[in-house]
Design an enzyme around this catalytic site. Structure first.
Site, PDB file in Angstrom:
ATOM      1  CD  GLU A  39      -3.016  -0.697  -0.101  1.00  0.00           C
ATOM      2  OE1 GLU A  39      -3.067   0.454  -0.552  1.00  0.00           O
ATOM      3  OE2 GLU A  39      -3.687  -1.641  -0.570  1.00  0.00           O
ATOM      4  CE1 TYR A 122      -7.094   3.130  -0.085  1.00  0.00           C
ATOM      5  CE2 TYR A 122      -4.695   3.156   0.133  1.00  0.00           C
ATOM      6  CZ  TYR A 122      -5.856   2.590  -0.379  1.00  0.00           C
ATOM      7  OH  TYR A 122      -5.771   1.474  -1.146  1.00  0.00           O
ATOM      8  CG  ASP A 140      -7.856   4.372  -4.104  1.00  0.00           C
ATOM      9  OD1 ASP A 140      -9.037   4.474  -4.531  1.00  0.00           O
ATOM     10  OD2 ASP A 140      -7.060   3.516  -4.526  1.00  0.00           O
TER      11      ASP A 140
END
Ligand code: SF4
Length: 372
Positions: A39, A122, A140
């Site tokens: 991520e 996020y 996102d």
């Protein structure tokens, strides 16, 4: 704002995702460490670029314990070329926090994850979803695009109210017990079908629910203000060579952009300043050296997220002084063979390539005039 939430929407999207999901290395096992690394790497970076970096990173640092114990320089070296180097510094600091403050156990709630350096709303939601199966909302750039089109939201998503509207909607939409599939499905739809330009609406599994498609406003969503022109700066770099052939490299301060990386020292040209004067000033300010500036080695153009630069690299020699780290974190006199042991930004890697290809002649002719 409240939205009508058709239940078929979630079923259609999740079914489509289960049939079309692309195999990615970090999807093989939902280990929180793997999810976290992927991520962070995927922020601002395309999936295809991330894959080889992710595989090398996991091979070199297979667990959070290995990452925490590694020197920061090793982490930056592995990150070389991926950009946004604060991500690597934050990963390293967060790994050490997991060892020191969480007893080596990966935090498993959004609140705890938010304490880790470099982990925002996020990323905390992504780890909670994909590693721990939480039904947390996840927003996102892809999700913003899909949701603002599905519900034809005309609020400016760069402003707080617009962002809040999308996050609130995302929270309402998460289907209980299927949050990870739903969220990942939304992102995959944004990446593969509901693309920024010319979305493939005819192939979209949720087209019957899409209000933007019904009104023909797909290309106008999400609403963002017009971009200002990107600023451009002229930057100089000195390849300073000593009598014994060693070259001076400097390490950028860790609290600055590209912090911790090594570079050929120099800096930004001020208005009305010549490139030669800029370089002389910068090297004196940063390293307390007076230099003679010789011929130009190469010119490198590069675009960062918010500005562009043209970097002019020159062969230089020391006229007087001893190198002192005034505006740099550290410095080193190295041979050209030793460059590979240091992490350089892309721009300086191009200077190294020019030096190695013979494009840069380090033997200087100081009578050669510089054009600017
Ligand atoms: Fe996006 Fe088109 Fe699907 Fe609407 S129908 S979600 S605009 S791809």
């Amino acid at each position: 704002m409240r939205y009508h939430l058709p239940t078929m929407l979630q079923d259609n999207l999740i079914n489509w995702f289960q049939q079309h999901r692309v195999d990615l290395p970090w999807r093989a096992q939902r280990d929180p460490y793997h999810v976290w690394i992927s991520e962070i790497m995927l922020q601002q970076t395309q999936v295809t670029t991330v894959i080889p970096y992710f595989e090398r990173f996991i091979e070199r640092f297979p667990t959070v314990v290995h990452l925490a114990a590694a020197p920061l320089d090793d982490v930056l070296k592995l990150w070389e070329g991926l950009g946004y180097y604060s991500r690597a510094r934050n990963l390293h600091a967060a790994a050490q926090m997991i060892i020191d403050k969480f007893d080596g156990q990966f935090p498993n709630t959004v609140d705890d994850l938010r304490h880790l350096p470099g982990v925002g709303d996020y990323t905390a939601g992504a780890i909670a979803n994909f590693a721990f199966g939480a039904d947390a909302p996840l927003v996102d750039g892809n999700v913003i695009r899909v949701l603002t089109r599905l519900f034809d939201i005309d609020a400016d998503v760069t402003r707080a109210a617009g962002k809040r509207a999308v996050w609130d909607l995302a929270a309402e939409l998460v289907p209980t017990g299927r949050g990870p599939l739903w969220n990942e499905g939304l992102m995959e739809l944004g990446r593969l079908v509901c693309t920024p330009r010319s979305p493939a609406c005819e192939a979209c599994p949720v087209q019957t629910h899409c209000q933007a498609l019904a009104r023909g406003t797909q290309e106008e969503r999400p609403v963002k203000p017009k971009r200002k022109p990107t600023p451009h700066y002229d930057v100089t770099a000195a390849v300073i060579t000593r009598d014994d052939g060693r070259i001076l490299i400097a390490q950028r301060p860790t609290d600055k952009m590209l912090g911790g990386l090594w570079e050929f020292p120099g800096g930004k040209r001020e208005p009305g300043e010549s490139l030669r004067d800029c370089l002389v000033r910068e090297i004196e300010e940063e390293l307390s050296l007076v230099i003679d500036v010789g011929p130009q080695i190469t010119t490198v153009k590069h675009a960062y997220s918010h500005f562009k630069i043209t970097l002019y690299a020159f062969a230089c020699e020391v006229r007087s002084g001893e190198a002192t780290p005034l505006g740099v974190a550290d410095f080193a006199w190295v041979t050209a063979d030793q460059f590979d042991a240091y992490a350089f930004p892309v721009t300086d890697q191009k200077i190294i390539a020019a030096l190695r290809s013979g494009g840069g002649q380090l033997g200087m002719d100081f009578n050669e005039g510089l054009s600017s």
